[in-house]
Scaffold this active site. Structure first.
Site, PDB file in Angstrom:
ATOM      1  CG  HIS A 130      -3.032  -7.143  -7.681  1.00  0.00           C
ATOM      2  ND1 HIS A 130      -3.701  -5.976  -7.386  1.00  0.00           N
ATOM      3  CD2 HIS A 130      -2.841  -7.767  -6.495  1.00  0.00           C
ATOM      4  CE1 HIS A 130      -3.895  -5.900  -6.088  1.00  0.00           C
ATOM      5  NE2 HIS A 130      -3.388  -6.982  -5.518  1.00  0.00           N
ATOM      6  CG  ASP A 208       1.963  -4.948 -10.733  1.00  0.00           C
ATOM      7  OD1 ASP A 208       2.838  -4.826  -9.849  1.00  0.00           O
ATOM      8  OD2 ASP A 208       0.821  -5.388 -10.502  1.00  0.00           O
ATOM      9  CD  GLN A 211       3.927 -10.069  -4.987  1.00  0.00           C
ATOM     10  OE1 GLN A 211       4.912 -10.427  -4.341  1.00  0.00           O
ATOM     11  NE2 GLN A 211       2.787  -9.747  -4.401  1.00  0.00           N
ATOM     12  CE  LYS A 234       2.478  -6.095  -2.762  1.00  0.00           C
ATOM     13  NZ  LYS A 234       1.481  -6.859  -2.020  1.00  0.00           N
ATOM     14  CB  CYS A 373      -6.168  -8.554  -5.383  1.00  0.00           C
ATOM     15  SG  CYS A 373      -6.597  -7.921  -3.779  1.00  0.00           S
TER      16      CYS A 373
HETATM   17  N1  7TS Z   1       0.390  -5.826  -8.064  1.00  0.00           N
HETATM   18  C1  7TS Z   1       0.721  -7.025  -7.568  1.00  0.00           C
HETATM   19  C2  7TS Z   1       1.348  -8.036  -8.471  1.00  0.00           C
HETATM   20  C3  7TS Z   1       0.503  -7.298  -6.230  1.00  0.00           C
HETATM   21  O1  7TS Z   1       0.833  -8.497  -5.758  1.00  0.00           O
HETATM   22  C4  7TS Z   1      -0.090  -6.315  -5.405  1.00  0.00           C
HETATM   23  C5  7TS Z   1      -0.418  -6.588  -3.977  1.00  0.00           C
HETATM   24  C6  7TS Z   1      -0.386  -5.075  -5.972  1.00  0.00           C
HETATM   25  C7  7TS Z   1      -0.152  -4.873  -7.307  1.00  0.00           C
HETATM   26  C8  7TS Z   1      -0.965  -3.959  -5.184  1.00  0.00           C
HETATM   27  O2  7TS Z   1      -0.020  -3.451  -4.302  1.00  0.00           O
HETATM   28  P1  7TS Z   1      -0.385  -2.293  -3.274  1.00  0.00           P
HETATM   29  O3  7TS Z   1       0.814  -2.172  -2.426  1.00  0.00           O
HETATM   30  O4  7TS Z   1      -0.658  -1.071  -4.069  1.00  0.00           O
HETATM   31  O5  7TS Z   1      -1.596  -2.767  -2.532  1.00  0.00           O
HETATM   32  N2  7TS Z   1      -0.655  -7.938  -3.713  1.00  0.00           N
HETATM   33  C9  7TS Z   1      -1.155  -8.473  -2.597  1.00  0.00           C
HETATM   34  C10 7TS Z   1      -1.298  -9.855  -2.426  1.00  0.00           C
HETATM   35  O6  7TS Z   1      -0.976 -10.682  -3.264  1.00  0.00           O
HETATM   36  N3  7TS Z   1      -1.805 -10.098  -1.221  1.00  0.00           N
HETATM   37  O7  7TS Z   1      -2.010  -8.932  -0.601  1.00  0.00           O
HETATM   38  C11 7TS Z   1      -1.608  -7.902  -1.448  1.00  0.00           C
END
Ligand code: 7TS
Length: 416
Positions: A130, A208, A211, A234, A373
């Site tokens: 990401h 990371d 997910q 999430k 992303c």
């Molecule tokens: N890493 C992964 C693997 C992600 O899927 C996401 C967000 C992030 C980092 C960033 O997370 P945040 O909470 O700091 O924004 N992914 C997604 C997506 O797949 N669609 O919308 C957000």
């Protein structure tokens, strides 16, 4: 429709906990929410915890001696304890509250990276990351002069593990930074083995977990990772709250990143000293309601059991993979169901992912379309965008059927 089976929890009761799922969408079409990789829906228990904080004991933490502040501090710190247990950290001091995965990774880059990376060093990442696990390292590399190498993909959507091993053997690698589960391919990366090899090469590993933590049991000690980042929103929690787990010896050795209230021990005009962990990394008024809401989310997940959630989602995703594979002209990205988290991204010959998402939306089905992303990954795959249906503990087999029906209707609409 496939048998509902495999759920060890009461799916109807679970769904009844989520107000959004019972509300109509597009007038009379019920909502089929399949955009869980972007953010999950929230159960009443989490919403209630947020409301209770604001209605009954709203106060700042770690400051007041008054009863309300003590109550808020207790709830905030109780959440930290819940998260410590949830990921099996060895100490509460290893659990830092942040605003999300993005901030957690930036914290490691700015605090650990700035102090430890210089010209000649190598950071190993992967092409499936990401943006939040690419850009912070690029920003820092531009200042500190280290190099970034990316582990390539195999044609089945898994990492080229031989390339990873040879990078570790041939380059002065200081850090490996890798996602646990891909938000596009769904690939579950072999983190324990990657950590073992990173450590053997003298490197640290940052994972990371955006997910993975929502979907499967995570034990940071068993994985033997140095840093693990994830987001509350999430995993049934509120937006604006996330976690950085770090092994204590690394966090102790790292300078603070942000300065301000709460993170200091003493402040004099000549200089300051830092608070103990975890507060050294929590400058300013923290995300109090968010942390309390996340604690309620962890309670909810624990009550269902992460093993059960994972088993249910595995069965659901396997079913989705099977049904998607039947749809003509659909190209499913990523590995087989056995090596996949609850994510299915695909392209459809003749229909742009955005058009597909819009057509499905008219039927009440929420998916995401775009690069998610992960632009470098899409470039590797020769795609500008993909459509993505991602699942969570409250999704049903009939919702997968609704998605498939929706895809057939989209084919008709485009006269395919
Ligand atoms: N890493 C992964 C693997 C992600 O899927 C996401 C967000 C992030 C980092 C960033 O997370 P945040 O909470 O700091 O924004 N992914 C997604 C997506 O797949 N669609 O919308 C957000």
């Amino acid at each position: 429709m496939a048998a509902l089976a495999t759920s060890h929890y009461d799916l109807d009761a679970v769904r009844a906990d989520f107000p959004v799922l019972t509300e109509a969408h597009h007038d009379d079409v019920p909502l089929v929410y399949l955009d869980n990789a972007a953010t999950s829906q929230k159960p009443r228990q989490v919403i209630d915890a947020l409301v209770a904080y604001y209605q009954r004991y709203n106060a700042n933490v770690h400051r007041g001696i008054h009863k309300l502040s003590e109550e808020a501090t207790q709830a905030y710190e109780d959440s930290r304890t819940k998260i410590k247990r949830f990921i099996n950290a060895s100490s509460r001091r290893e659990v830092i509250f942040t605003s999300g995965t993005t901030e957690s990774i930036n914290l490691v880059a700015q605090a650990w990276g700035r102090a430890n990376l210089q010209a000649g060093d190598v950071v190993v990442s992967t092409v499936m990351e990401h943006h939040s696990n690419i850009v912070p390292w690029q920003l820092l590399a531009a200042e500190c002069g280290f190099s970034i190498r990316y582990v390539p993909l195999l044609s089945d959507g898994t990492l080229d593990f031989d390339a990873y091993t040879s990078l570790l053997r041939s380059e002065p690698v200081k850090l490996v930074t890798v996602m646990h589960v891909s938000n596009v391919l769904g690939t579950i990366n072999p983190i324990a083995e990657m950590a073992r090899q990173a450590h053997e090469a003298g490197a640290l590993i940052l994972v990371d977990g955006a997910q993975s933590v929502p979907h499967m049991p995570i034990d940071v000690q068993a994985l033997d990772v140095d840093f693990y980042a994830f987001s509350g929103h999430k995993m049934l929690g509120p937006t604006g709250i996330g976690v950085l787990f770090g092994k204590r010896q690394h966090l102790e050795a790292m300078p603070p990143w942000m300065g301000g209230g709460d993170m200091i021990s003493t402040v004099r005009l000549e200089g300051s000293t830092w608070n103990e962990l975890p507060y050294k990394f929590e400058a300013g008024t923290p995300i109090i309601a968010g942390a309390i809401g996340l604690g309620a989310a962890v309670d909810y997940l624990n009550a269902l059991g992460m093993d059960c959630i994972h088993a249910y989602e595995k069965a659901l995703t396997a079913y989705a993979v099977e049904r998607l594979s039947e749809v003509p002209q659909l190209n499913l990205l990523g590995p087989d169901a056995a090596r996949r988290g609850a994510v299915t991204a695909f392209t459809f010959a003749g229909i742009h992912p955005h058009d597909l998402a819009q057509l499905l939306d008219q039927q009440g089905i929420a998916i995401r379309a775009g690069h998610h992303c992960a632009m470098p990954l899409h470039e590797q795959l020769g795609l500008a965008a993909s459509a993505r249906a991602s699942f969570y503990l409250y999704n049903t087999f009939s919702e997968v059927d609704a998605l498939i029906e929706g895809l057939y209707k989209a084919r008709q609409a485009f006269a395919l």
